[in-house]
Enzyme design. Structure first.
Site, short mmCIF file in Angstrom:
data_model
loop_
_atom_site.label_atom_id
_atom_site.label_comp_id
_atom_site.label_asym_id
_atom_site.label_seq_id
_atom_site.Cartn_x
_atom_site.Cartn_y
_atom_site.Cartn_z
N GLU A 106 4.52 17.76 34.20
CA GLU A 106 5.91 16.76 34.82
C GLU A 106 6.41 17.80 35.95
OE1 GLU A 106 8.38 15.45 31.81
OE2 GLU A 106 6.82 14.80 30.48
N GLU A 110 6.65 19.14 25.06
CA GLU A 110 7.88 19.84 25.10
C GLU A 110 8.36 19.99 23.28
OE1 GLU A 110 10.63 18.10 27.41
OE2 GLU A 110 9.37 18.12 29.11
C1 GCO Z 1 11.03 15.26 28.93
C2 GCO Z 1 10.15 14.21 29.01
C3 GCO Z 1 10.30 13.34 29.78
C4 GCO Z 1 11.61 12.86 30.50
C5 GCO Z 1 11.58 13.87 31.81
C6 GCO Z 1 12.98 13.86 32.49
O1 GCO Z 1 10.77 16.38 29.73
O2 GCO Z 1 12.25 15.29 28.83
O3 GCO Z 1 8.86 14.72 28.76
O4 GCO Z 1 10.00 12.14 28.92
O5 GCO Z 1 12.00 11.76 30.64
O6 GCO Z 1 11.46 15.21 31.56
O7 GCO Z 1 13.92 14.14 31.85
#
Ligand code: GCO
Length: 446
Positions: A351, A163
């Site tokens: 994710e 990200e």
């Molecule tokens: C993000 C990260 C994760 C977060 C998840 C929930 O996307 O912020 O990769 O570390 O914990 O997304 O917000």
């Protein structure tokens, strides 16, 4: 058929700062998140990652839980400052921690998927200018090269960055993540250097000629919809899409930044002189897959008071404890768009998941039906996309266990495994048990 093929990867994910703890142990030095979380008011109730899930000390026990769930793959990140506690100093203890983790996973036939950078820049690097300094790209390259030397033969899935939007915009423009700055130009410099370092590290890995070695990047992408058909709202949605999605997708897959966004940004911060000739060729270096983190959609409207003239609007769908809408149809829109406009490369959902206010029953169970449903409805649209010819290869639930949710501290629980932060006891929630049974059959009853 509501069945995923046998070679489809089912996994789950975490990140170093969110779970490891042992912040001052094993030769590790602070990262920007240690510093940021210790400054007042940055994180809910002053929570920090000092102890987190104490995974550093409980790694073997945690891998056994992963084995019990039966995942094909486990995505985790490496803490850079465990490997390089100082600019030119390698910490063998840190290297060994990950060596053991990879070994434990492989013994249990769990494929490691490694994120090289999940936001925890060493503080020593920040003090030398951090990602704003173009040199940081070469410090990152040195660190990654060391990792490839150590683990390159044992790891087949590498993610350069997690990200970059959050690492730059949330960290350097909105100031809500480390390092906590509020300067659009700086954020754009950081974003550019993150992308450039991605390309450089991809090229570096290729030099090793490892046999089974795939590398990509993970973007957080949110389909963006205008709240109305009014031209100003439609324009606002386009800018918001440029800001979150296209500013990262276009350089990676098209080799240039989006024209409309170059104009928007140059109007705000002046000429983007940090983009040097040749940079975009490096950024668009061929990769093997795209990782997508998907949680929710964005609805936006025109806002004359915000710097970029848009603001988020609350949607009407059912929400998770983060206040994010559960919107699986938008994942379908997103995947279809990526396939049509950007790439036919393999895609992984690196994710997806949800925070809910989990309740532990008197007999130590967590009946997190909402989380199971959230996962199911997303799996369903993934199956649809695959049936339509989509090249989707894997899915990672965020998260394996409850953990440090950045500025929300421990107040938001995303895990399939419950963590009692007082005793460090782990309890498999119903979602973990559901996922375990689902992975065995790979079929979805809907
Ligand atoms: C993000 C990260 C994760 C977060 C998840 C929930 O996307 O912020 O990769 O570390 O914990 O997304 O917000």
């Amino acid at each position: 058929m509501n069945k995923f093929k046998d070679d489809f990867i089912f996994g789950t994910a975490t990140a170093a700062y969110q779970i490891e703890g042992a912040a001052n142990e094993g030769g590790r030095t602070p990262s920007i998140w240690d510093v940021f979380s210790k400054k007042e008011e940055n994180v809910f109730m002053g929570h920090t990652g000092d102890i987190a899930c104490d995974h550093y000390h409980r790694m073997k026990e945690d891998v056994k839980i992963l084995e019990n769930i039966g995942v094909d793959s486990y995505r985790f990140s490496i803490s850079w400052s465990r490997i390089f506690p100082d600019k030119d100093k390698v910490n063998v203890e840190g290297v060994n921690f990950y060596k053991n983790l990879i070994h434990e996973l492989k013994e249990r036939k769990i494929n490691p998927a490694i994120t090289l950078y999940h936001w925890d820049l060493p503080q020593w690097a920040q003090e030398l200018g951090g990602w704003e300094n173009r040199e940081c790209i070469y410090w990152f390259k040195d660190y990654c090269t060391k990792i490839f030397e150590e683990f390159g033969h044992d790891v087949s899935m590498w993610i350069t960055h997690n990200e970059p939007f959050c690492a730059s915009i949330l960290g350097d423009y909105l100031g809500i993540h480390a390092p906590g700055k509020k300067d659009l130009k700086k954020a754009l410099i950081v974003a550019h250097h993150l992308l450039l370092s991605h390309g450089i590290v991809v090229r570096e890995l290729r030099k090793f000629k490892f046999k089974n070695s795939n590398i990509g990047i993970t973007l957080n992408l949110s389909p963006t919809y205008a709240v109305s058909k009014k031209s100003e709202d439609v324009r606002a949605a386009k800018t918001s899409d440029g800001y979150t999605n296209r500013w990262f997708l276009d350089p990676l897959f098209k080799g240039h930044y989006p024209e409309d966004m170059l104009m928007v940004y140059q109007k705000e911060v002046g000429i983007l002189d940090f983009i040097v000739e040749g940079d975009l060729d490096i950024i668009s270096t061929d990769i093997d897959f795209l990782g997508i983190n998907y949680y929710t959609r964005n609805i936006v409207e025109y806002d004359e008071h915000s710097q970029l003239n848009f603001r988020g609007v609350e949607g009407e769908k059912e929400k998770t404890a983060m206040g994010w809408e559960n919107s699986p149809e938008s994942l379908h829109d997103l995947l279809t768009r990526i396939k049509k406009e950007y790439t036919k490369l393999p895609l992984y959902i690196t994710e997806n998941g949800a925070a809910y206010n989990d309740v532990v029953t008197t007999d130590n169970k967590i009946h997190d039906i909402d989380r199971i449903n959230y996962i199911k409805v997303h799996l369903k649209v993934m199956l649809d996309f695959i049936k339509e010819g989509g090249n989707l290869k894997g899915y990672y639930v965020w998260s394996f266990m409850d953990n440090f949710e950045w500025s929300f501290g421990y107040s938001k629980r995303f895990g399939m495994v419950y963590v009692n932060y007082e005793s460090q006891e782990r309890i498999m929630k119903d979602s973990a048990i559901w996922y375990k049974n689902f992975i065995k059959t790979r079929s979805l009853e809907v």
